[in-house]
Design an enzyme around this catalytic site. Structure first.
Site, PDB file in Angstrom:
ATOM      1  N   LYS A  78       1.038   4.650   6.974  1.00  0.00           N
ATOM      2  CA  LYS A  78       0.396   5.191   6.048  1.00  0.00           C
ATOM      3  C   LYS A  78       1.333   6.803   6.126  1.00  0.00           C
ATOM      4  O   LYS A  78       1.982   7.064   6.940  1.00  0.00           O
ATOM      5  CB  LYS A  78      -0.795   5.341   5.857  1.00  0.00           C
ATOM      6  N   SER A 129       0.739  -1.293   0.059  1.00  0.00           N
ATOM      7  CA  SER A 129      -0.137   0.060  -0.039  1.00  0.00           C
ATOM      8  C   SER A 129       0.811   1.216   0.136  1.00  0.00           C
ATOM      9  O   SER A 129       0.375   2.313  -0.368  1.00  0.00           O
ATOM     10  CB  SER A 129      -0.937  -0.153   1.268  1.00  0.00           C
TER      11      SER A 129
END
Length: 209
Positions: free
Chosen positions: A103, A49
């Protein structure tokens, strides 16, 4: 004649050593664990991701003091030491299921966000680098995007509330991030990723993030 069992000559010294040294060893291990939990740690990247910035299997050094010092083994913050900045790569728990994620801080409180086909604009300014189409520039960081999976859901004129941040993956079409689970409290970020210290196929190193 009855034989008398003779105790092993080494048994008593070992027992004495354990009684005298074991408490100190246990205390040392506890202190080391507390220091790791509160000051420095590492993170294993389980998914793609955050490609191309992070790759699957990367091991990342994390500064656990970047945003605050916590009571060891708890979520209780003892001291605030900094605020997340746009472009930081941070560790936090998913608001959905509590899984620990890594993230990028795409936007902070007060920012107006637009995300179209995976490309980010903050307060009307495109983050895209002029020299590289799939790279975004933040004040202190450069994000290398992977748009091979597309851009994922768009965002239009979304304003980040006070005390919150928007977390996005760099592989915008392959990231379950703030577009799905919403904003994350800034106080909920555990630490800031500093560098990749191990990458498969390359071994040990220090790739600053």
């Amino acid at each position: 004649m009855n034989a008398t069992a003779t105790p092993s000559p080494g048994r008593k010294p070992v027992a004495r050593w354990l009684r005298s040294e074991l408490p100190q060893l246990l205390l040392m291990l506890l202190l080391l664990a507390a220091a790791r939990d509160s000051f420095a740690n590492h993170y294993y990247v389980p998914s793609g991701s955050m490609e191309h910035t992070l790759e699957v299997g990367d091991r990342v050094a994390v500064d656990m003091r970047a945003y605050g010092v916590r009571l060891p083994f708890t979520d209780v913050q003892l001291l605030a030491t900094g605020k997340p900045e746009r472009g930081d790569i941070a560790i936090f728990d998913s608001p959905e299921d509590g899984v620990r994620l890594i993230k990028r801080v795409a936007a902070v409180a007060g920012d107006e966000v637009d995300l179209v086909e995976g490309r980010l604009s903050i307060n009307g300014v495109a983050m895209q680098a002029l020299d590289q189409a799939d790279t975004e520039l933040f004040e202190q960081h450069r994000a290398r995007l992977n748009l091979a999976y597309g851009g994922g859901p768009d965002l239009h004129a979304i304003t980040v509330p006070a005390g919150q941040v928007l977390m996005l993956g760099d592989a915008r079409g392959n990231s379950h991030d703030g577009r799905f689970f919403g904003f994350v409290p800034a106080s909920g970020l555990y630490g800031r990723a500093l560098a990749v210290y191990y990458r498969r196929g390359e071994g040990l190193g220090w790739k600053k993030l």
